[in-house]
Design a protein around this motif. Structure first.
Motif, PDB file in Angstrom:
ATOM      1  N   ILE A   2       0.981  -1.130  -0.071  1.00 37.48           N
ATOM      2  CA  ILE A   2       0.016   0.006  -0.220  1.00 37.48           C
ATOM      3  C   ILE A   2       0.844   1.317  -0.111  1.00 37.48           C
ATOM      4  CG2 ILE A   2      -1.696   1.189   1.374  1.00 37.48           C
ATOM      5  CD1 ILE A   2      -2.756  -1.364   2.398  1.00 37.48           C
ATOM      6  N   ALA A   3       0.715   1.979  -0.761  1.00 30.39           N
ATOM      7  CA  ALA A   3       1.419   3.350  -1.107  1.00 30.39           C
ATOM      8  C   ALA A   3       0.743   4.735  -0.416  1.00 30.39           C
ATOM      9  CB  ALA A   3       1.594   3.581  -2.543  1.00 30.39           C
ATOM     10  N   CYS A   4      -0.673   4.559  -0.580  1.00 24.43           N
ATOM     11  CA  CYS A   4      -1.071   5.768   0.134  1.00 24.43           C
ATOM     12  C   CYS A   4      -2.638   5.228   0.348  1.00 24.43           C
ATOM     13  CB  CYS A   4      -1.455   7.108  -0.835  1.00 24.43           C
ATOM     14  SG  CYS A   4      -2.234   8.156  -0.170  1.00 24.43           S
ATOM     15  N   VAL A   5      -3.325   5.861   1.252  1.00 30.74           N
ATOM     16  CA  VAL A   5      -4.732   5.540   1.648  1.00 30.74           C
ATOM     17  C   VAL A   5      -5.322   7.082   2.107  1.00 30.74           C
ATOM     18  CG1 VAL A   5      -4.680   5.013   4.226  1.00 30.74           C
ATOM     19  CG2 VAL A   5      -6.470   4.116   2.670  1.00 30.74           C
ATOM     20  N   LEU A  62     -10.062   1.795 -10.240  1.00 29.55           N
ATOM     21  CA  LEU A  62     -10.406   3.162 -10.856  1.00 29.55           C
ATOM     22  C   LEU A  62      -9.673   3.549 -12.085  1.00 29.55           C
ATOM     23  CD1 LEU A  62     -11.062   5.417  -7.460  1.00 29.55           C
ATOM     24  CD2 LEU A  62     -12.765   4.259  -8.758  1.00 29.55           C
ATOM     25  N   TYR A  63      -8.484   3.315 -11.946  1.00 32.91           N
ATOM     26  CA  TYR A  63      -7.570   3.449 -12.969  1.00 32.91           C
ATOM     27  C   TYR A  63      -5.895   3.095 -12.605  1.00 32.91           C
ATOM     28  CZ  TYR A  63      -5.720   7.830 -10.967  1.00 32.91           C
ATOM     29  OH  TYR A  63      -5.393   8.843  -9.968  1.00 32.91           O
ATOM     30  N   PRO A  64      -5.347   2.134 -13.452  1.00 38.33           N
ATOM     31  CA  PRO A  64      -4.043   2.116 -13.211  1.00 38.33           C
ATOM     32  C   PRO A  64      -2.952   3.310 -13.824  1.00 38.33           C
ATOM     33  CG  PRO A  64      -4.729   0.553 -15.077  1.00 38.33           C
ATOM     34  CD  PRO A  64      -6.192   1.719 -14.665  1.00 38.33           C
ATOM     35  N   ASN A  67       3.162   2.743 -12.276  1.00 37.02           N
ATOM     36  CA  ASN A  67       3.603   2.199 -11.015  1.00 37.02           C
ATOM     37  C   ASN A  67       2.454   1.887  -9.896  1.00 37.02           C
ATOM     38  OD1 ASN A  67       6.239   2.721 -12.218  1.00 37.02           O
ATOM     39  ND2 ASN A  67       6.309   4.634 -11.395  1.00 37.02           N
ATOM     40  N   TYR A  68       1.488   2.371 -10.175  1.00 40.28           N
ATOM     41  CA  TYR A  68       0.393   2.175  -9.117  1.00 40.28           C
ATOM     42  C   TYR A  68      -0.941   1.680  -9.678  1.00 40.28           C
ATOM     43  CZ  TYR A  68       3.504   5.370  -6.647  1.00 40.28           C
ATOM     44  OH  TYR A  68       4.661   6.174  -6.297  1.00 40.28           O
ATOM     45  N   LYS A  69      -2.002   0.946  -8.887  1.00 38.15           N
ATOM     46  CA  LYS A  69      -3.170   0.827  -9.078  1.00 38.15           C
ATOM     47  C   LYS A  69      -4.110   1.620  -8.173  1.00 38.15           C
ATOM     48  CE  LYS A  69      -3.561  -3.453 -11.513  1.00 38.15           C
ATOM     49  NZ  LYS A  69      -3.798  -4.910 -11.550  1.00 38.15           N
ATOM     50  N   VAL A  70      -5.074   2.117  -8.560  1.00 42.11           N
ATOM     51  CA  VAL A  70      -6.092   2.874  -7.563  1.00 42.11           C
ATOM     52  C   VAL A  70      -7.503   2.564  -7.479  1.00 42.11           C
ATOM     53  CG1 VAL A  70      -6.796   5.372  -7.270  1.00 42.11           C
ATOM     54  CG2 VAL A  70      -4.670   5.085  -8.598  1.00 42.11           C
ATOM     55  N   TYR A  71      -7.769   2.122  -6.243  1.00 42.06           N
ATOM     56  CA  TYR A  71      -9.074   1.510  -6.017  1.00 42.06           C
ATOM     57  C   TYR A  71      -9.845   2.443  -5.220  1.00 42.06           C
ATOM     58  CZ  TYR A  71      -6.875  -2.948  -7.267  1.00 42.06           C
ATOM     59  OH  TYR A  71      -6.310  -3.982  -8.084  1.00 42.06           O
ATOM     60  N   GLY A  72     -11.364   2.328  -5.663  1.00 41.79           N
ATOM     61  CA  GLY A  72     -12.158   3.334  -4.773  1.00 41.79           C
ATOM     62  C   GLY A  72     -13.402   2.445  -4.023  1.00 41.79           C
ATOM     63  N   TYR A  73     -13.778   3.103  -3.052  1.00 41.95           N
ATOM     64  CA  TYR A  73     -14.890   2.672  -2.290  1.00 41.95           C
ATOM     65  C   TYR A  73     -15.817   3.898  -1.990  1.00 41.95           C
ATOM     66  CZ  TYR A  73     -17.019   0.093   1.760  1.00 41.95           C
ATOM     67  OH  TYR A  73     -17.949  -0.690   2.642  1.00 41.95           O
ATOM     68  N   VAL A  79     -18.953   9.519   1.344  1.00 46.57           N
ATOM     69  CA  VAL A  79     -17.447   9.544   1.615  1.00 46.57           C
ATOM     70  C   VAL A  79     -16.855   8.446   0.910  1.00 46.57           C
ATOM     71  CG1 VAL A  79     -15.904   9.387   3.777  1.00 46.57           C
ATOM     72  CG2 VAL A  79     -17.975  10.479   3.996  1.00 46.57           C
ATOM     73  N   LYS A  80     -15.778   8.856   0.177  1.00 43.64           N
ATOM     74  CA  LYS A  80     -14.954   7.955  -0.536  1.00 43.64           C
ATOM     75  C   LYS A  80     -13.772   7.583   0.072  1.00 43.64           C
ATOM     76  CE  LYS A  80     -16.491  11.454  -3.862  1.00 43.64           C
ATOM     77  NZ  LYS A  80     -16.770  12.323  -2.824  1.00 43.64           N
ATOM     78  N   PHE A  81     -13.187   6.468  -0.274  1.00 48.41           N
ATOM     79  CA  PHE A  81     -12.101   5.989   0.589  1.00 48.41           C
ATOM     80  C   PHE A  81     -11.274   5.581  -0.890  1.00 48.41           C
ATOM     81  CE2 PHE A  81     -14.543   3.757   4.177  1.00 48.41           C
ATOM     82  CZ  PHE A  81     -14.415   4.971   4.808  1.00 48.41           C
ATOM     83  N   ILE A  82      -9.875   6.097  -0.844  1.00 49.31           N
ATOM     84  CA  ILE A  82      -9.136   5.510  -2.239  1.00 49.31           C
ATOM     85  C   ILE A  82      -8.038   4.991  -1.644  1.00 49.31           C
ATOM     86  CG2 ILE A  82      -7.961   6.730  -3.924  1.00 49.31           C
ATOM     87  CD1 ILE A  82     -10.582   7.366  -4.146  1.00 49.31           C
ATOM     88  N   LEU A  83      -7.394   3.817  -2.304  1.00 48.95           N
ATOM     89  CA  LEU A  83      -6.216   2.995  -1.974  1.00 48.95           C
ATOM     90  C   LEU A  83      -5.486   2.933  -3.077  1.00 48.95           C
ATOM     91  CD1 LEU A  83      -4.880   0.951  -0.304  1.00 48.95           C
ATOM     92  CD2 LEU A  83      -6.273  -0.994  -1.300  1.00 48.95           C
TER      93      LEU A  83
END
Length: 159
Positions: A2-5, A62-64, A67-73, A79-83
């Protein structure tokens, strides 16, 4: 890894952002989180028949990037959670479980009577619970990698 949340409020205001990389990458990750909000809004406002329904809180990939993959909730209160992860081979089930645990920690944090809705989350308990969930998530990923390597007959150093 995990790079960022991030936790982003219903008016796209940042409530909690934590990056787990070097300080130089922190600004880049904040930009990636900000750009992912457009993708979340697009998916919520223009749902496809093949995509997740409005009742589905997990928005998926959400989009790659390179270097990263971005997921959403998305919670029912918008309220949005981004990983943001550096792992390019992450299973959706693992990400769903992470978001469910993270959502539970968020609910506990905002249920605190001293928390002001819409303001940044500064609770130490939230951070501690998040880091314990993060540790549990890392252990699950390592378990899946080990079981994959045993089933495929390869060594861990090859993964």
């Amino acid at each position: 890894m995990i790079a960022c949340v991030a936790v982003v409020g219903h008016q796209n205001n940042p409530l909690y952002i934590q990056s787990f990389t070097e300080a130089d990458d922190a600004l880049k990750l904040h930009h990636i989180v900000h750009c992912s909000l457009d993708v979340v809004d697009e998916r919520v406002n223009n749902p496809k028949k093949s995509g997740p329904t409005l009742n589905e809180t997990f928005l998926g990939l959400l989009y790659p990037t390179e270097n990263y993959k971005v997921y959403g909730y998305l919670t029912n209160t918008k309220v949005k959670f981004i990983l943001v992860t550096t792992d390019l081979d992450v299973r959706d089930a693992d990400v769903r479980n992470f978001f469910r645990r993270f959502h539970a920690a968020y609910v506990d944090a905002v249920s605190n009577p001293f928390h002001v809705p819409g303001k940044k989350i500064t609770s130490r308990t939230f951070a501690e619970r998040f880091f314990s969930q993060l540790q549990l998530g890392i252990e699950q990923i390592l378990y899946h990698l080990c079981s994959f390597s045993r089933n495929s007959g390869s060594d861990l150093h090859q993964i």
